[in-house]
Design a protein around this motif. Structure first.
Motif, PDB file in Angstrom:
ATOM      1  N   HIS A 165      35.580  61.670  41.978  1.00  0.00           N
ATOM      2  CA  HIS A 165      34.053  60.212  42.200  1.00  0.00           C
ATOM      3  C   HIS A 165      34.448  59.311  42.599  1.00  0.00           C
ATOM      4  O   HIS A 165      35.226  58.788  41.612  1.00  0.00           O
ATOM      5  CB  HIS A 165      32.820  60.835  41.232  1.00  0.00           C
ATOM      6  CG  HIS A 165      33.005  60.542  40.051  1.00  0.00           C
ATOM      7  ND1 HIS A 165      33.565  62.034  38.583  1.00  0.00           N
ATOM      8  CD2 HIS A 165      32.234  59.937  38.869  1.00  0.00           C
ATOM      9  CE1 HIS A 165      32.919  61.789  38.122  1.00  0.00           C
ATOM     10  NE2 HIS A 165      32.174  60.437  37.813  1.00  0.00           N
ATOM     11  N   VAL A 166      34.653  59.265  43.482  1.00  0.00           N
ATOM     12  CA  VAL A 166      35.257  58.400  44.245  1.00  0.00           C
ATOM     13  C   VAL A 166      34.503  56.962  44.969  1.00  0.00           C
ATOM     14  O   VAL A 166      33.646  58.000  45.925  1.00  0.00           O
ATOM     15  CB  VAL A 166      36.843  58.579  44.972  1.00  0.00           C
ATOM     16  CG1 VAL A 166      37.452  57.186  45.383  1.00  0.00           C
ATOM     17  CG2 VAL A 166      37.960  59.875  44.253  1.00  0.00           C
ATOM     18  N   VAL A 167      34.324  55.595  44.826  1.00  0.00           N
ATOM     19  CA  VAL A 167      34.403  54.993  45.178  1.00  0.00           C
ATOM     20  C   VAL A 167      34.643  53.707  46.783  1.00  0.00           C
ATOM     21  O   VAL A 167      36.213  52.985  46.173  1.00  0.00           O
ATOM     22  CB  VAL A 167      33.462  53.693  44.664  1.00  0.00           C
ATOM     23  CG1 VAL A 167      32.791  51.977  46.065  1.00  0.00           C
ATOM     24  CG2 VAL A 167      31.829  54.429  44.475  1.00  0.00           C
ATOM     25  N   VAL A 168      34.728  53.844  48.266  1.00  0.00           N
ATOM     26  CA  VAL A 168      35.493  53.518  48.459  1.00  0.00           C
ATOM     27  C   VAL A 168      34.991  51.818  49.120  1.00  0.00           C
ATOM     28  O   VAL A 168      34.581  52.073  49.746  1.00  0.00           O
ATOM     29  CB  VAL A 168      35.968  54.157  49.919  1.00  0.00           C
ATOM     30  CG1 VAL A 168      37.358  53.957  51.116  1.00  0.00           C
ATOM     31  CG2 VAL A 168      36.743  55.910  49.374  1.00  0.00           C
ATOM     32  N   VAL A 169      35.538  50.701  49.282  1.00  0.00           N
ATOM     33  CA  VAL A 169      35.182  49.640  49.635  1.00  0.00           C
ATOM     34  C   VAL A 169      36.383  48.519  50.513  1.00  0.00           C
ATOM     35  O   VAL A 169      37.136  49.470  50.666  1.00  0.00           O
ATOM     36  CB  VAL A 169      34.772  48.821  47.910  1.00  0.00           C
ATOM     37  CG1 VAL A 169      33.706  49.494  46.848  1.00  0.00           C
ATOM     38  CG2 VAL A 169      36.580  48.264  47.271  1.00  0.00           C
ATOM     39  N   LEU A 191      28.644  50.193  41.327  1.00  0.00           N
ATOM     40  CA  LEU A 191      29.007  51.012  41.115  1.00  0.00           C
ATOM     41  C   LEU A 191      30.743  51.643  39.974  1.00  0.00           C
ATOM     42  O   LEU A 191      30.245  52.693  40.196  1.00  0.00           O
ATOM     43  CB  LEU A 191      29.626  51.770  41.812  1.00  0.00           C
ATOM     44  CG  LEU A 191      27.989  51.919  43.333  1.00  0.00           C
ATOM     45  CD1 LEU A 191      29.177  52.438  44.890  1.00  0.00           C
ATOM     46  CD2 LEU A 191      28.050  53.218  43.607  1.00  0.00           C
ATOM     47  N   LEU A 192      30.385  50.505  38.922  1.00  0.00           N
ATOM     48  CA  LEU A 192      31.748  51.018  37.962  1.00  0.00           C
ATOM     49  C   LEU A 192      31.622  51.758  37.139  1.00  0.00           C
ATOM     50  O   LEU A 192      32.044  52.548  36.686  1.00  0.00           O
ATOM     51  CB  LEU A 192      31.584  49.722  37.663  1.00  0.00           C
ATOM     52  CG  LEU A 192      32.767  48.807  38.072  1.00  0.00           C
ATOM     53  CD1 LEU A 192      32.802  47.002  37.417  1.00  0.00           C
ATOM     54  CD2 LEU A 192      33.230  48.287  38.387  1.00  0.00           C
ATOM     55  N   ARG A 225      37.040  56.203  40.310  1.00  0.00           N
ATOM     56  CA  ARG A 225      38.580  54.993  40.987  1.00  0.00           C
ATOM     57  C   ARG A 225      37.345  54.411  41.781  1.00  0.00           C
ATOM     58  O   ARG A 225      36.832  54.996  42.692  1.00  0.00           O
ATOM     59  CB  ARG A 225      39.254  56.087  41.243  1.00  0.00           C
ATOM     60  CG  ARG A 225      40.618  56.352  40.881  1.00  0.00           C
ATOM     61  CD  ARG A 225      42.293  56.899  41.193  1.00  0.00           C
ATOM     62  NE  ARG A 225      41.261  58.444  41.927  1.00  0.00           N
ATOM     63  CZ  ARG A 225      41.969  58.186  43.349  1.00  0.00           C
ATOM     64  NH1 ARG A 225      42.922  57.322  44.108  1.00  0.00           N
ATOM     65  NH2 ARG A 225      42.382  59.402  43.633  1.00  0.00           N
ATOM     66  N   ILE A 226      38.216  53.706  42.936  1.00  0.00           N
ATOM     67  CA  ILE A 226      37.881  52.582  43.678  1.00  0.00           C
ATOM     68  C   ILE A 226      39.230  52.711  44.213  1.00  0.00           C
ATOM     69  O   ILE A 226      40.509  52.420  43.822  1.00  0.00           O
ATOM     70  CB  ILE A 226      37.715  51.174  43.120  1.00  0.00           C
ATOM     71  CG1 ILE A 226      36.079  51.363  42.411  1.00  0.00           C
ATOM     72  CG2 ILE A 226      37.542  50.294  43.887  1.00  0.00           C
ATOM     73  CD1 ILE A 226      35.290  50.243  41.146  1.00  0.00           C
ATOM     74  N   LEU A 227      38.730  52.191  45.191  1.00  0.00           N
ATOM     75  CA  LEU A 227      39.649  52.544  46.316  1.00  0.00           C
ATOM     76  C   LEU A 227      39.409  51.737  47.195  1.00  0.00           C
ATOM     77  O   LEU A 227      38.491  51.376  47.563  1.00  0.00           O
ATOM     78  CB  LEU A 227      40.297  53.756  46.983  1.00  0.00           C
ATOM     79  CG  LEU A 227      40.222  55.009  46.717  1.00  0.00           C
ATOM     80  CD1 LEU A 227      40.138  56.250  47.813  1.00  0.00           C
ATOM     81  CD2 LEU A 227      41.625  55.281  45.898  1.00  0.00           C
ATOM     82  N   GLY A 261      42.301  46.618  57.004  1.00  0.00           N
ATOM     83  CA  GLY A 261      43.390  46.555  58.237  1.00  0.00           C
ATOM     84  C   GLY A 261      43.531  47.656  58.341  1.00  0.00           C
ATOM     85  O   GLY A 261      44.699  48.337  58.321  1.00  0.00           O
ATOM     86  N   GLY A 262      42.820  49.046  57.791  1.00  0.00           N
ATOM     87  CA  GLY A 262      42.748  50.603  58.309  1.00  0.00           C
ATOM     88  C   GLY A 262      43.714  51.227  57.565  1.00  0.00           C
ATOM     89  O   GLY A 262      44.627  52.094  58.094  1.00  0.00           O
ATOM     90  N   ARG A 263      44.341  50.237  56.102  1.00  0.00           N
ATOM     91  CA  ARG A 263      44.984  50.723  54.411  1.00  0.00           C
ATOM     92  C   ARG A 263      44.344  50.773  53.631  1.00  0.00           C
ATOM     93  O   ARG A 263      43.421  50.267  53.428  1.00  0.00           O
ATOM     94  CB  ARG A 263      46.010  50.251  55.078  1.00  0.00           C
ATOM     95  CG  ARG A 263      47.333  50.754  56.571  1.00  0.00           C
ATOM     96  CD  ARG A 263      48.783  50.036  56.336  1.00  0.00           C
ATOM     97  NE  ARG A 263      49.401  49.649  57.104  1.00  0.00           N
ATOM     98  CZ  ARG A 263      51.180  49.876  57.290  1.00  0.00           C
ATOM     99  NH1 ARG A 263      51.418  48.908  56.794  1.00  0.00           N
ATOM    100  NH2 ARG A 263      51.375  50.018  57.772  1.00  0.00           N
ATOM    101  N   LEU A 264      45.421  51.495  52.622  1.00  0.00           N
ATOM    102  CA  LEU A 264      44.701  51.371  51.001  1.00  0.00           C
ATOM    103  C   LEU A 264      45.679  50.003  51.041  1.00  0.00           C
ATOM    104  O   LEU A 264      46.725  50.296  50.888  1.00  0.00           O
ATOM    105  CB  LEU A 264      45.234  52.700  50.651  1.00  0.00           C
ATOM    106  CG  LEU A 264      44.575  52.677  48.941  1.00  0.00           C
ATOM    107  CD1 LEU A 264      43.096  52.743  49.053  1.00  0.00           C
ATOM    108  CD2 LEU A 264      44.929  54.315  48.317  1.00  0.00           C
ATOM    109  N   SER A 265      44.661  49.089  50.265  1.00  0.00           N
ATOM    110  CA  SER A 265      45.559  48.033  49.807  1.00  0.00           C
ATOM    111  C   SER A 265      45.504  48.253  48.226  1.00  0.00           C
ATOM    112  O   SER A 265      45.689  47.449  47.931  1.00  0.00           O
ATOM    113  CB  SER A 265      44.978  46.281  50.667  1.00  0.00           C
ATOM    114  OG  SER A 265      43.720  46.810  49.624  1.00  0.00           O
ATOM    115  N   GLY A 266      44.401  48.845  47.777  1.00  0.00           N
ATOM    116  CA  GLY A 266      44.353  48.987  46.446  1.00  0.00           C
ATOM    117  C   GLY A 266      43.761  49.448  45.499  1.00  0.00           C
ATOM    118  O   GLY A 266      43.060  50.486  46.323  1.00  0.00           O
ATOM    119  N   GLU A 267      44.110  50.609  44.878  1.00  0.00           N
ATOM    120  CA  GLU A 267      43.203  51.686  43.702  1.00  0.00           C
ATOM    121  C   GLU A 267      43.562  51.249  42.223  1.00  0.00           C
ATOM    122  O   GLU A 267      44.260  50.312  41.886  1.00  0.00           O
ATOM    123  CB  GLU A 267      43.081  52.586  43.718  1.00  0.00           C
ATOM    124  CG  GLU A 267      44.385  53.438  43.768  1.00  0.00           C
ATOM    125  CD  GLU A 267      45.102  54.575  44.159  1.00  0.00           C
ATOM    126  OE1 GLU A 267      44.466  55.455  43.342  1.00  0.00           O
ATOM    127  OE2 GLU A 267      45.704  55.265  44.667  1.00  0.00           O
TER     128      GLU A 267
END
Length: 237
Positions: A26-30, A200-201, A206-208, A212-218
């Motif tokens: 289970h992943v959260v995208v921010v 949501l922690l 994982r948090i993604l 700018g349309g990319r994954l900047s960190g996880e």
């Protein structure tokens, strides 16, 4: 390496996005507004196809899969959810027509998502919703909870939620997150697009962080502190 550009847009909404989500995770995208979160969610469901690059489920690219087969395994709660002018039961059951007769499951789910008194207040599963046909009108938050119940009612392996609790009061948000967490324990893959990262922690693995349309960190939510997560997501925060 997924790229996507909307027709007529000057730039790309997704600009070389790469990530991997494991089954049952289970992943959260921010990310900031315009970072590509919602576009990413629409490509995950196969609603959009990449301009370049590929999205695969178990090694099978979405463009090669039969649409019906793909949709059968994915349940979506979008932020622009539909208010169907059906009965309350049909509003929930339309996500899984084969379970439309399972009224007990609908009632239990609505009690969990919308509160114990919701069914009695509205008038039961058979009540017509929407004033257009002389039915019962719901508040915006109540419609949102019905949409969440609809997404959760479908028995699918992948659950994707885009800002599922935006505009809902804090107490109800907590209960909905707990319900999502319970579903996660049943082996569902859950992907949630949200601007409520601290809340949501306890729900995610994982948090993604998108920018700018990319994954900047996880980061793994269970392997680090909130301070470290906020440092990673400083631009977003």
């Amino acid at each position: 390496d997924v790229h996507f550009r909307y027709s007529g847009a000057a730039g790309e909404a997704l600009d070389g996005l790469t990530c991997e989500i494991k089954k049952g995770e289970h992943v959260v995208v921010v990310g900031e507004n315009g970072s590509g979160k919602t576009t990413f969610s629409k490509l995950l469901t196969g609603a959009y196809l990449p301009s370049r690059g590929s999205i695969s489920y178990d090694g099978q690219r979405t463009e090669d899969l039969r649409r019906g087969s793909l949709y059968e395994h994915i349940s979506v709660v979008p932020q622009d959810f539909v208010r169907y002018r059906f009965t309350l039961g049909e509003n929930v059951g339309i996500s899984s027509l084969k379970r439309m007769g399972d009224t007990k499951a609908m009632e239990e789910l609505l009690a969990q998502v919308a509160g114990e008194g919701f069914l009695e207040k509205v008038g039961g599963l058979d009540v017509q919703l929407g004033r257009e046909f002389g039915g019962q009108e719901l508040s915006g938050g109540e419609w949102q909870k019905v949409a969440i119940a609809r997404g959760l009612f479908k028995d699918s392996g992948v659950l994707l939620l885009d800002e599922p609790t935006r505009g809902i009061d804090v107490g109800a948000k907590y209960e909905i997150y707990q319900l999502i967490l319970d579903l996660a324990k049943q082996g569902k893959t859950i992907i949630m697009v949200s601007s409520e990262m601290p809340e949501l922690l306890g729900v995610c693995d994982r948090i993604l962080v998108m920018s700018g349309g990319r994954l900047s960190g996880e980061v793994g939510a269970n392997e680090t502190t909130q301070e470290e997560i906020m440092t990673l997501a400083a631009k977003y925060a």
